[in-house]
Design a protein around this motif. Structure first.
Motif, PDB file in Angstrom:
ATOM      1  N   ASP A 226       0.808  -1.222   0.000  1.00 50.92           N
ATOM      2  CA  ASP A 226       0.000   0.000   0.000  1.00 50.92           C
ATOM      3  C   ASP A 226       0.843   1.274   0.000  1.00 50.92           C
ATOM      4  N   ALA A 227       2.149   1.120  -0.034  1.00 49.45           N
ATOM      5  CA  ALA A 227       3.036   2.284   0.060  1.00 49.45           C
ATOM      6  C   ALA A 227       3.450   2.774  -1.321  1.00 49.45           C
ATOM      7  N   GLN A 228       3.891   4.011  -1.363  1.00 50.82           N
ATOM      8  CA  GLN A 228       4.536   4.536  -2.564  1.00 50.82           C
ATOM      9  C   GLN A 228       5.987   4.072  -2.531  1.00 50.82           C
ATOM     10  N   ILE A 229       6.384   3.284  -3.512  1.00 50.93           N
ATOM     11  CA  ILE A 229       7.747   2.760  -3.577  1.00 50.93           C
ATOM     12  C   ILE A 229       8.578   3.667  -4.481  1.00 50.93           C
ATOM     13  N   LEU A 230       9.573   4.294  -3.913  1.00 49.56           N
ATOM     14  CA  LEU A 230      10.502   5.127  -4.670  1.00 49.56           C
ATOM     15  C   LEU A 230      11.813   4.364  -4.825  1.00 49.56           C
ATOM     16  N   TYR A 231      12.282   4.245  -6.039  1.00 48.06           N
ATOM     17  CA  TYR A 231      13.551   3.551  -6.277  1.00 48.06           C
ATOM     18  C   TYR A 231      14.542   4.554  -6.848  1.00 48.06           C
ATOM     19  N   LYS A 232      15.615   4.765  -6.095  1.00 52.34           N
ATOM     20  CA  LYS A 232      16.648   5.718  -6.503  1.00 52.34           C
ATOM     21  C   LYS A 232      17.904   4.948  -6.904  1.00 52.34           C
ATOM     22  N   PRO A 233      18.078   4.653  -8.208  1.00 53.87           N
ATOM     23  CA  PRO A 233      19.305   3.968  -8.638  1.00 53.87           C
ATOM     24  C   PRO A 233      20.536   4.812  -8.332  1.00 53.87           C
ATOM     25  N   HIS A 234      21.660   4.149  -8.226  1.00 52.90           N
ATOM     26  CA  HIS A 234      22.904   4.862  -7.945  1.00 52.90           C
ATOM     27  C   HIS A 234      23.244   5.791  -9.113  1.00 52.90           C
ATOM     28  N   PRO A 235      23.695   7.023  -8.835  1.00 56.17           N
ATOM     29  CA  PRO A 235      24.005   7.965  -9.926  1.00 56.17           C
ATOM     30  C   PRO A 235      25.011   7.420 -10.932  1.00 56.17           C
ATOM     31  N   ASP A 236      25.999   6.653 -10.463  1.00 56.12           N
ATOM     32  CA  ASP A 236      26.998   6.116 -11.388  1.00 56.12           C
ATOM     33  C   ASP A 236      26.402   5.061 -12.316  1.00 56.12           C
ATOM     34  N   VAL A 237      25.341   4.399 -11.868  1.00 57.53           N
ATOM     35  CA  VAL A 237      24.659   3.430 -12.730  1.00 57.53           C
ATOM     36  C   VAL A 237      23.819   4.160 -13.771  1.00 57.53           C
ATOM     37  N   LEU A 238      23.133   5.203 -13.336  1.00 64.06           N
ATOM     38  CA  LEU A 238      22.319   5.978 -14.274  1.00 64.06           C
ATOM     39  C   LEU A 238      23.172   6.605 -15.368  1.00 64.06           C
TER      40      LEU A 238
END
Length: 432
Positions: A226-238
């Protein structure tokens, strides 16, 4: 048995004991750009830096005789392991080994950016993120009598307040955005999944289950439907500077992908729960009162403050947040003044970072001076190369790589891990 304040010096580090003669220290796996401050930080050591990617034949022919010729040498290794030939020699000759990594307050920049570290973690047992072996940090957290050290605990409480109110983290600076701008309006429980570089040593040695970032998103989504799932990939991967074992697009249906730059303190401000493998972001969430689930075994798990999915039978003592902070930030690392090289303190280091952030012009890195001779060629013609090379580096790497290249093109290419790019650098800049 718990340690008292009088026994704190038992957790000595490489630079703590004065010596009549500089100790011959053979340093391995330390990239060229990282070497500059070592002489200032450790004046009682005489450093011999072994080449990166040292082959066994060269070690046997050149370096082993040099090591054996020294009286009471020691090894300093960046990362969790010694190369096998050095490890064998250390065991055979009882040569002391110290492992080294950046500390938990690294710089006023949003990355290492080839700048001197403001703190270092040195450990004679195992580096702090290597869950396979007990580190000195783990031993300290498991035995130190924190409650008997009132002065230390007062510093810890003040230190937590200092970090949470200032927003200072391991890396700092970067583009200033707000959580509302990046995440949108908060309408329900908010869960942040912190992505890491999956082949990074902190993941490989800190998580025994080989979990990927996508696995972590799947875990969070299944447990928090029921939660908002935020996924923050690592900047070096992006930015494709570092490889990814999992593609964020494959889990985009389960979460909101956060691809914009956001300071860690701001990224955590509106979050209720953090999922991580071993990231330091988990610890920074703990000191902000945020619930944390760890899939691996970072240094801060196993002390009763986190939801741990990888048990560590060596840990079991219950610590307060203040005690954990005191051990990890006040007792374990070494802090340094990057200009003088003198040892500093946690509080002084935070003040240094704040000053640098308030005076961003002080963070600007000078470019090589134009000279009509030397490694940049006759009349300095190689100073013209960045105009043509920079767009290629920006396309293949990141803004950080562009900054590093412009600041020192020769050192940039010499320190790359990929041999073919080092060869290209030798062609472009054959001297220096």
């Amino acid at each position: 048995m718990t340690l008292t304040q009088r026994q704190r010096e038992g957790f000595a580090i490489i630079s703590s004991a004065p010596t009549p003669e500089p100790v011959p220290t053979f340093a391995v796996q330390i990239a060229e750009w990282k070497r500059e401050p070592f002489g200032r930080y450790f004046p009682d050591r005489h450093f011999h830096f072994l080449p990166m990617n040292l082959g066994e034949r060269e070690f046997e022919r050149v370096w082993k005789p040099r090591i054996l010729a020294e009286q009471d040498p020691e090894f300093l290794a960046w990362g969790p392991d010694l190369p096998q030939p050095l490890d064998a020699l250390a065991k055979a000759r009882n040569i002391p080994v110290t492992f080294i990594e950046d500390g938990f307050l690294r710089s006023a920049r949003p990355s290492a950016s080839r700048t001197p570290p403001l703190s270092l973690a040195l450990d004679s047992k195992a580096i702090y993120f290597d869950c396979r072996h007990p580190s000195q940090l783990e031993e300290l957290l498991g035995t130190y009598d924190f409650e008997a050290d009132a002065e230390l605990m007062t510093r810890a409480r003040a230190g937590i307040t200092l970090l949470t109110e200032s927003g200072i983290s391991k890396y700092n600076g970067g583009r200033q955005r707000t959580a509302e701008e990046v995440y949108g309006e908060k309408t329900r429980k908010r869960v942040l999944v912190v992505g890491q570089v999956e082949d990074d040593a902190s993941v490989r040695y800190g998580c025994l289950s080989h979990m990927t970032n996508n696995d972590l998103v799947l875990l969070a989504a299944s447990e928090q439907p029921d939660a908002q799932i935020l996924y923050k990939p690592h900047p070096d991967v992006l930015s494709r500077v570092r490889p990814a074992r999992s593609d964020p697009a494959e889990v985009a249906r389960l979460c909101t992908l956060v691809t914009e730059s956001l300071p860690l303190a701001e990224a955590l401000r509106t979050v209720d729960h953090v999922y991580t493998i071993t990231s330091l972001a988990g610890f920074e969430a703990i000191i902000r009162g945020i619930e944390v689930t760890t899939a691996g075994c970072p240094f801060y798990s196993g002390w009763g403050l986190t939801d741990d999915r990888q048990p560590n039978p060596r840990r079991g003592r219950r610590l307060s947040i203040e005690a954990l902070f005191a051990g990890a930030y006040l007792l374990y690392p070494c802090y340094f003044d990057p200009e003088t090289g003198e040892q500093s303190s946690f509080e002084e280091t935070v003040a240094t970072i704040r000053t640098q952030l308030e005076e961003p012009q002080g963070l600007a890195r000078p470019r090589p001076a134009w000279r009509a001779w030397g490694p940049y060629g006759l009349f300095g013609w190689r100073h013209l190369l960045p105009a043509f090379v920079t767009p290629v580096i920006r396309k293949m790497g990141s803004d950080r790589d562009v900054e590093d290249f412009r600041a020192d093109p020769i050192r940039f290419f010499r320190s790359l891990s990929d041999r073919k790019f080092r060869i290209i650098g030798r062609i472009l800049y054959p001297f220096g």
